[in-house]
Scaffold this active site. Structure first.
Site, PDB file in Angstrom:
ATOM      1  CB  SER A 181      -5.659 -10.265   0.002  1.00  0.00           C
ATOM      2  OG  SER A 181      -6.626 -10.114   1.007  1.00  0.00           O
TER       3      SER A 181
ATOM      4  CG  HIS B  19      -3.484  -7.667   3.589  1.00  0.00           C
ATOM      5  ND1 HIS B  19      -3.865  -6.563   2.881  1.00  0.00           N
ATOM      6  CD2 HIS B  19      -4.400  -8.609   3.274  1.00  0.00           C
ATOM      7  CE1 HIS B  19      -4.951  -6.820   2.182  1.00  0.00           C
ATOM      8  NE2 HIS B  19      -5.291  -8.058   2.407  1.00  0.00           N
TER       9      HIS B  19
END
EC number: 3.4.21.92
Length: 195
Positions: free
Chosen positions: A101, A126
């Site tokens: 992330s 993501h």
């Protein structure tokens, strides 16, 4: 019994006697920085402060940021990314363990050609997420607009720094995409896999 942070001897140039300092302070003097937790305001501010201080102290010596992070807050992570671009020394990023992330966003922010992953490291990208407030509809709309702006910013950075086309990055950000170190290298997130 907690171990705590070990102390190591450190001697300043020109001094005869070494003093005992904690391990991290000793490593900071060598320009070795660590992100080993969730990205939040506290750790981001600490690392940004160290980067700026070390840059002022000597703007010619590269800095090394070791990353083992499951991700975290977007705004502090973007602030750390921007600081890495701002300081005059090159910032090497090294993934040890996991850069997920916001951790992967910081990893890709290292100086191009100086981004590295250890052989068994994992990288995950993501889209930014939000816990939409249970407030009024107007607040929901403002928050979703901000989230879309953040997604656009993050997408542009990945496109610029990986060399991948916009459609590839946009598609990848739709879900959690986990990668091995060689896959992250093929994707342009890191430049080298350590051996």
């Amino acid at each position: 019994m907690p171990v705590g942070v070990p102390k190591v001897p450190f001697r300043l140039p020109g001094e005869e006697d070494a003093s005992w300092v904690d391990l991290y302070n000793r490593l900071y003097r060598q320009r070795l920085l660590f992100l080993g937790q969730d990205v939040n305001n506290e750790i981001s501010n600490q690392i940004m402060g160290l980067m700026v201080y070390l840059s002022i102290e000597d703007g010619t010596k590269d800095q090394y940021l070791f990353i083992n992070s499951p991700g975290g807050s977007v705004i502090p992570g973007v602030g750390l990314f921007d600081t890495m671009q701002f300081v005059s020394p090159d910032v090497h990023t090294i993934c040890i363990g996991l850069a997920a992330s916001m951790g992967s966003f910081i990893l890709v922010g290292g100086e191009i050609t100086k981004r590295l992953a250890f052989p068994h490291a994992r990288v995950m990208i993501h889209q930014p997420a939000s816990s939409f407030s249970k407030g009024k509809t107007g607040e929901f709309v403002l928050e979703s607009t901000e989230l879309l702006n953040l997604r656009e910013t993050i997408t542009k950075v990945y496109v610029q720094r990986t060399g991948k086309p916009l459609w590839v990055i946009s598609e990848d950000l739709e879900r959690d995409v986990f990668m091995s170190a060689p896959e992250a290298q093929a994707h342009g997130i890191v430049d080298l896999v350590a051996v």
